[in-house]
Design a protein around this motif. Structure first.
Motif, PDB file in Angstrom:
ATOM      1  N   GLU A 388       0.835  -1.210   0.000  1.00 33.27           N
ATOM      2  CA  GLU A 388       0.000   0.000   0.000  1.00 33.27           C
ATOM      3  C   GLU A 388       0.874   1.267   0.000  1.00 33.27           C
ATOM      4  O   GLU A 388       0.573   2.240  -0.694  1.00 33.27           O
ATOM      5  N   ILE A 389       1.947   1.223   0.771  1.00 34.24           N
ATOM      6  CA  ILE A 389       2.876   2.369   0.813  1.00 34.24           C
ATOM      7  C   ILE A 389       3.485   2.589  -0.578  1.00 34.24           C
ATOM      8  O   ILE A 389       3.565   3.720  -1.062  1.00 34.24           O
ATOM      9  N   GLY A 390       3.880   1.496  -1.233  1.00 34.17           N
ATOM     10  CA  GLY A 390       4.467   1.572  -2.569  1.00 34.17           C
ATOM     11  C   GLY A 390       3.514   2.226  -3.560  1.00 34.17           C
ATOM     12  O   GLY A 390       3.902   3.105  -4.341  1.00 34.17           O
ATOM     13  N   VAL A 391       2.248   1.797  -3.508  1.00 35.34           N
ATOM     14  CA  VAL A 391       1.243   2.342  -4.438  1.00 35.34           C
ATOM     15  C   VAL A 391       1.051   3.841  -4.181  1.00 35.34           C
ATOM     16  O   VAL A 391       1.010   4.651  -5.119  1.00 35.34           O
ATOM     17  N   LEU A 392       0.987   4.215  -2.922  1.00 34.05           N
ATOM     18  CA  LEU A 392       0.766   5.628  -2.583  1.00 34.05           C
ATOM     19  C   LEU A 392       1.945   6.501  -2.999  1.00 34.05           C
ATOM     20  O   LEU A 392       1.761   7.621  -3.488  1.00 34.05           O
ATOM     21  N   LEU A 393       3.162   5.982  -2.831  1.00 33.86           N
ATOM     22  CA  LEU A 393       4.342   6.761  -3.234  1.00 33.86           C
ATOM     23  C   LEU A 393       4.408   6.912  -4.751  1.00 33.86           C
ATOM     24  O   LEU A 393       4.759   7.975  -5.268  1.00 33.86           O
ATOM     25  N   ALA A 394       4.037   5.828  -5.451  1.00 30.14           N
ATOM     26  CA  ALA A 394       3.996   5.895  -6.919  1.00 30.14           C
ATOM     27  C   ALA A 394       2.980   6.948  -7.355  1.00 30.14           C
ATOM     28  O   ALA A 394       3.216   7.710  -8.296  1.00 30.14           O
ATOM     29  N   LEU A 395       1.875   7.007  -6.625  1.00 27.28           N
ATOM     30  CA  LEU A 395       0.837   7.999  -6.914  1.00 27.28           C
ATOM     31  C   LEU A 395       1.366   9.415  -6.684  1.00 27.28           C
ATOM     32  O   LEU A 395       1.108  10.334  -7.467  1.00 27.28           O
ATOM     33  N   ALA A 396       2.150   9.572  -5.611  1.00 22.96           N
ATOM     34  CA  ALA A 396       2.721  10.888  -5.298  1.00 22.96           C
ATOM     35  C   ALA A 396       3.650  11.345  -6.419  1.00 22.96           C
ATOM     36  O   ALA A 396       3.635  12.515  -6.818  1.00 22.96           O
ATOM     37  N   VAL A 397       4.454  10.409  -6.953  1.00 21.26           N
ATOM     38  CA  VAL A 397       5.367  10.750  -8.058  1.00 21.26           C
ATOM     39  C   VAL A 397       4.545  11.139  -9.288  1.00 21.26           C
ATOM     40  O   VAL A 397       4.832  12.111  -9.987  1.00 21.26           O
ATOM     41  N   LYS A 398       3.487  10.353  -9.536  1.00 20.46           N
ATOM     42  CA  LYS A 398       2.630  10.584 -10.708  1.00 20.46           C
ATOM     43  C   LYS A 398       1.932  11.951 -10.613  1.00 20.46           C
ATOM     44  O   LYS A 398       1.777  12.653 -11.612  1.00 20.46           O
ATOM     45  N   LEU A 399       1.513  12.299  -9.401  1.00 23.62           N
ATOM     46  CA  LEU A 399       0.748  13.536  -9.225  1.00 23.62           C
ATOM     47  C   LEU A 399       1.635  14.778  -9.074  1.00 23.62           C
ATOM     48  O   LEU A 399       1.130  15.885  -8.965  1.00 23.62           O
ATOM     49  N   PHE A 400       2.948  14.564  -9.054  1.00 25.01           N
ATOM     50  CA  PHE A 400       3.872  15.674  -8.819  1.00 25.01           C
ATOM     51  C   PHE A 400       3.682  16.749  -9.884  1.00 25.01           C
ATOM     52  O   PHE A 400       3.788  16.482 -11.082  1.00 25.01           O
ATOM     53  N   SER A 401       3.368  17.933  -9.461  1.00 24.83           N
ATOM     54  CA  SER A 401       3.137  19.019 -10.417  1.00 24.83           C
ATOM     55  C   SER A 401       3.869  20.272  -9.960  1.00 24.83           C
ATOM     56  O   SER A 401       3.544  20.854  -8.925  1.00 24.83           O
ATOM     57  N   GLU A 402       4.875  20.659 -10.734  1.00 22.31           N
ATOM     58  CA  GLU A 402       5.651  21.857 -10.392  1.00 22.31           C
ATOM     59  C   GLU A 402       4.743  23.080 -10.335  1.00 22.31           C
ATOM     60  O   GLU A 402       4.854  23.927  -9.453  1.00 22.31           O
ATOM     61  N   GLU A 403       3.832  23.153 -11.324  1.00 22.70           N
ATOM     62  CA  GLU A 403       2.955  24.319 -11.428  1.00 22.70           C
ATOM     63  C   GLU A 403       2.068  24.436 -10.185  1.00 22.70           C
ATOM     64  O   GLU A 403       1.875  25.527  -9.649  1.00 22.70           O
ATOM     65  N   LYS A 404       1.530  23.293  -9.735  1.00 19.73           N
ATOM     66  CA  LYS A 404       0.677  23.290  -8.535  1.00 19.73           C
ATOM     67  C   LYS A 404       1.465  23.763  -7.318  1.00 19.73           C
ATOM     68  O   LYS A 404       0.966  24.511  -6.480  1.00 19.73           O
ATOM     69  N   ILE A 405       2.697  23.281  -7.229  1.00 24.32           N
ATOM     70  CA  ILE A 405       3.519  23.629  -6.067  1.00 24.32           C
ATOM     71  C   ILE A 405       3.856  25.124  -6.088  1.00 24.32           C
ATOM     72  O   ILE A 405       3.718  25.820  -5.090  1.00 24.32           O
ATOM     73  N   ILE A 406       4.241  25.604  -7.246  1.00 30.03           N
ATOM     74  CA  ILE A 406       4.669  27.008  -7.348  1.00 30.03           C
ATOM     75  C   ILE A 406       3.511  27.968  -7.103  1.00 30.03           C
ATOM     76  O   ILE A 406       3.653  28.963  -6.402  1.00 30.03           O
ATOM     77  N   TYR A 407       2.362  27.642  -7.672  1.00 30.54           N
ATOM     78  CA  TYR A 407       1.256  28.592  -7.583  1.00 30.54           C
ATOM     79  C   TYR A 407       0.320  28.343  -6.404  1.00 30.54           C
ATOM     80  O   TYR A 407      -0.674  29.054  -6.262  1.00 30.54           O
ATOM     81  N   SER A 408       0.630  27.332  -5.554  1.00 25.62           N
ATOM     82  CA  SER A 408      -0.220  27.138  -4.369  1.00 25.62           C
ATOM     83  C   SER A 408       0.043  28.279  -3.395  1.00 25.62           C
ATOM     84  O   SER A 408       1.147  28.819  -3.316  1.00 25.62           O
ATOM     85  N   LYS A 409      -1.006  28.624  -2.663  1.00 22.74           N
ATOM     86  CA  LYS A 409      -0.873  29.730  -1.708  1.00 22.74           C
ATOM     87  C   LYS A 409      -0.321  29.190  -0.401  1.00 22.74           C
ATOM     88  O   LYS A 409      -0.584  28.047  -0.053  1.00 22.74           O
ATOM     89  N   THR A 410       0.427  30.019   0.308  1.00 21.26           N
ATOM     90  CA  THR A 410       0.982  29.563   1.595  1.00 21.26           C
ATOM     91  C   THR A 410       0.229  30.212   2.742  1.00 21.26           C
ATOM     92  O   THR A 410      -0.533  31.093   2.567  1.00 21.26           O
TER      93      THR A 410
END
Lengths: 410, 249
Positions: A388-410
């Motif tokens: 389950e951990i493996g699947v979730l980490l793979a999902l995290a890599v797949k969902l990685f979005s530079e644009e989302k990270i940069i433009y998210s509000k803090t």
């Protein structure tokens, strides 16, 4: 070195090692909480002094056949038993008390009769935590006294009927025996029966290790953005998988620290019931069980990180990330709380399978199966949580979005 | 395209955020190799969005983006190997020392630890900090010192293209002067292409070989600073910008 995990892990561990306040806080939480749980569950009960009132309105003796009984002796026995449980005992009525026991007038006449029953009045204060304990204590004394009176009456009736009578054949015509057996069907000792309780407590203790790691990884990702370090990093050739895995592995060190602190806290927790009950619970904490517990702690932490990472990466703001963190901590707490009272394997199918989807259920399963010596079952739970951990980490890599990270509000 | 002497080519690039905010309205420009190229414009003009698209961090909606001969967003990995990027107000890892901040990025680009240390040493030289300062935690640095380390981190890796977003924004006169001097000397010595954004006209005039003037997501003018001043009949780039933007509006 490029395209490897090393730079990210190197930086994260260095950064973590200098965050002394966080490290101390995460170590102290389980270290303090486990003994505190022991103190609150056992010592607070005994330290809290109850007030009992014992009034004997019918002092004197009574005779049944050749046996003589005294209501004074009965009252004294009740007083002694209550005092041994830490009660302050008074012999006159007061406004505030936890429990009051009254031996009413006519008690002796009723007790010596072969056609009537004798009454004792027990008055409990509503909302008093000590009143139930007092009632149990009094019932124990009364039970013993009633047995002696019943035996005397049976003997007396035998004498009148001129027949040999054994009191037990009249009072306890049926006896039963209870034997405790383990999962393999063999008889186990009382101490070993504590294993079930131990498994539940160990599983519940996981609740203290998930919170710090979730908070840490949330800060690790969102904090990088807040401190404006992430954007430059994201434009480098560092692979996204190494960022996800590197941050997860580094943050899981928090899990190891909390796991070890939890284990020490656990030893302190068991010191209290061992002293209180005189049962050597330390003998139950075998090296195998401790390894299973620390492994379950580590995998719970990894699962928490794997659960929160895809959300933190995609979340539009720090607040959203924190809200999801709280939701995951709540789910974990619910699973660990259920494990305190129920065996997940024994639940009905829909609920059981729902819980099996949640990685924490398998961490609980690892501990409970290890406690019962069911190593294969524990290993299956470990494999499921790792998958389950493996699947979730793979999902995290797949969902990685530079644009989302940069433009998210803090 | 890089084989034709261009480091960057943008053709009709459009970027919209949400449904309403059109940050770039079809901009086109090319950046020759080995020059310092400036993107000049007021706040909200689209400078940072342009740099982020080139830095592989943001995907454009329409148009063509080629960086060092690689098409974006398809060849992001190849581009990341050859560029370095200094975002506006880029921070440092405050629990790490200045040296460790440099070493971390060096490790990402270098093949082994020895090369990483050499790269970080190059960065330390570019940052111009004393040995003592270099081994202090970044949290103890002034804004100017932090920016020097962040700039050095971007320059030291041996990239073919360096992207600098407002490198002197918010700095005092002395720090800004040091940063400009470092960029100028680095570009002259290494021949690396530098694309930098700024809203400081005098800085761009001093540093850049060519500039584009950008306003509200559209390119207003492109050319050498001298040429733009001449075209607008202005004594400096600031005046030229105001005149050209005014003509455009």
């Amino acid at each position: 070195m490029r395209r490897s995990l090393y730079p990210v892990v190197w930086k994260e561990l260095r950064d973590m090692a200098r965050d002394i306040k966080t490290l101390v806080a995460i170590s102290l939480l389980p270290l303090l909480m486990m003994p505190l749980m022991g103190i609150t569950s056992i010592y607070v009960q005994t330290l809290q002094q109850g007030v009992a009132v014992v009034i004997n309105e019918d002092p004197g003796t009574l005779t049944i056949g050749n046996a003589t009984f005294s209501t004074n002796d009965l009252a004294n026995s009740i007083v002694a038993a209550l005092k041994s449980k830490g009660f302050r005992v008074l012999n006159h009525s007061v406004k505030s008390y936890d429990i009051m026991i009254i031996i009413p007038k006519g008690f002796r006449a009723n007790l010596s009769s072969l056609t009537r029953v004798a009454l004792i009045r027990i008055v409990k204060s509503v909302g008093s935590a000590k009143s139930n304990e007092g009632e149990n204590t009094v019932q124990s004394v009364l039970g013993s006294f009633a047995r002696k009176v019943a035996e005397a009456k049976v003997k007396y009736l035998g004498t009148l009927a001129k027949k040999p009578v054994t009191p037990d054949s009249v009072l306890n015509p049926i006896v039963y025996t209870t034997v405790l057996v383990g999962p393999s069907g063999t008889t186990v000792s009382v101490e070993e029966s504590f294993r079930v309780m131990l498994g539940r407590i160990l599983a519940f203790s996981l609740v203290f290790v998930t919170t710090p790691s979730i908070a840490y990884i949330t800060d690790s990702v969102v904090g990088e953005k807040e401190r404006k370090t992430f954007e430059a990093l994201l434009a480098t050739p560092v692979p996204r998988w190494s960022l996800v895995i590197g941050k997860t592995l580094s943050a899981s060190v928090i899990g190891l620290i909390t796991g070890l602190a939890d284990a020490v806290g656990l030893l302190l927790f068991f010191a209290l019931p061992s002293m209180t009950y005189g049962v050597n619970l330390f003998s139950l904490l075998t090296p195998g069980l401790m390894i299973a517990h620390v492994s379950a702690v580590y995998l719970s932490v990894l699962a928490s990180l794997a659960l929160i990472l895809p959300i933190v990466i995609r979340s539009g703001s720090y607040r959203v990330a924190q809200a999801f963190s709280l939701a995951i901590i709540s789910v974990a707490s619910v699973v660990f709380f259920i494990s305190l009272y129920a065996d997940i394997n024994a639940l009905t199918a829909p609920l059981r399978y729902t819980l099996y989807v949640i990685p924490y259920s398998h961490a609980v399963g690892m501990i409970k199966r290890s406690v019962l010596g069911e190593v294969n079952q524990a290993a299956i739970h470990a494999l499921v949580i790792i998958a389950e951990i493996g699947v979730l980490l793979a999902l995290a890599v797949k969902l990685f979005s530079e644009e989302k990270i940069i433009y998210s509000k803090t | 395209m890089s084989s034709n002497g261009y480091a960057i080519r943008l053709e009709g690039v459009v970027k919209t955020f949400g449904k309403k905010v059109q940050a770039l309205k079809g901009i086109s420009f090319t950046v020759p190799k080995g020059v310092i190229y400036g993107i000049l414009g007021p706040n909200g003009a689209g400078k940072t969005t342009t740099l982020r698209i080139i830095a592989t961090l943001v995907r454009h909606d329409r148009g063509v983006v080629e960086v060092l001969g690689h098409r974006l967003p398809e060849e992001r990995a190849e581009v990341r190997e050859r560029i370095s990027y200094l975002p506006e107000d880029a921070g440092l890892y405050h629990r790490l020392t200045g040296w460790e901040n440099l070493l971390y990025f060096a490790m990402i680009y270098a093949d082994d630890m020895e090369s990483a240390k050499e790269m970080a040493a190059r960065g330390a030289e570019l940052a111009g900090l004393s040995e003592k300062d270099l081994h202090r935690k970044a949290s103890e640095y002034s804004k100017g010192m932090s920016r020097r380390v962040a700039l050095a981190r971007a320059l030291m890796v041996g990239a073919d293209l360096v992207l600098l977003d407002e490198p002197t924004s918010g700095l005092d006169v002395f720090s800004a002067y040091t940063i400009r001097k470092t960029i100028k000397e680095f570009a002259k010595r290494s021949g690396t292409t530098v694309l930098m954004s700024s809203h400081n006209m005098l800085e761009v005039e001093e540093l850049c070989d060519r500039v584009i003037l950008i306003n509200k997501g559209t390119i207003v003018a492109e050319g050498e600073p001298k040429e733009l001043k001449h075209r607008a009949n202005a004594s400096n780039l600031e005046e030229a910008f105001i005149k050209l933007v005014g003509e455009f509006d």
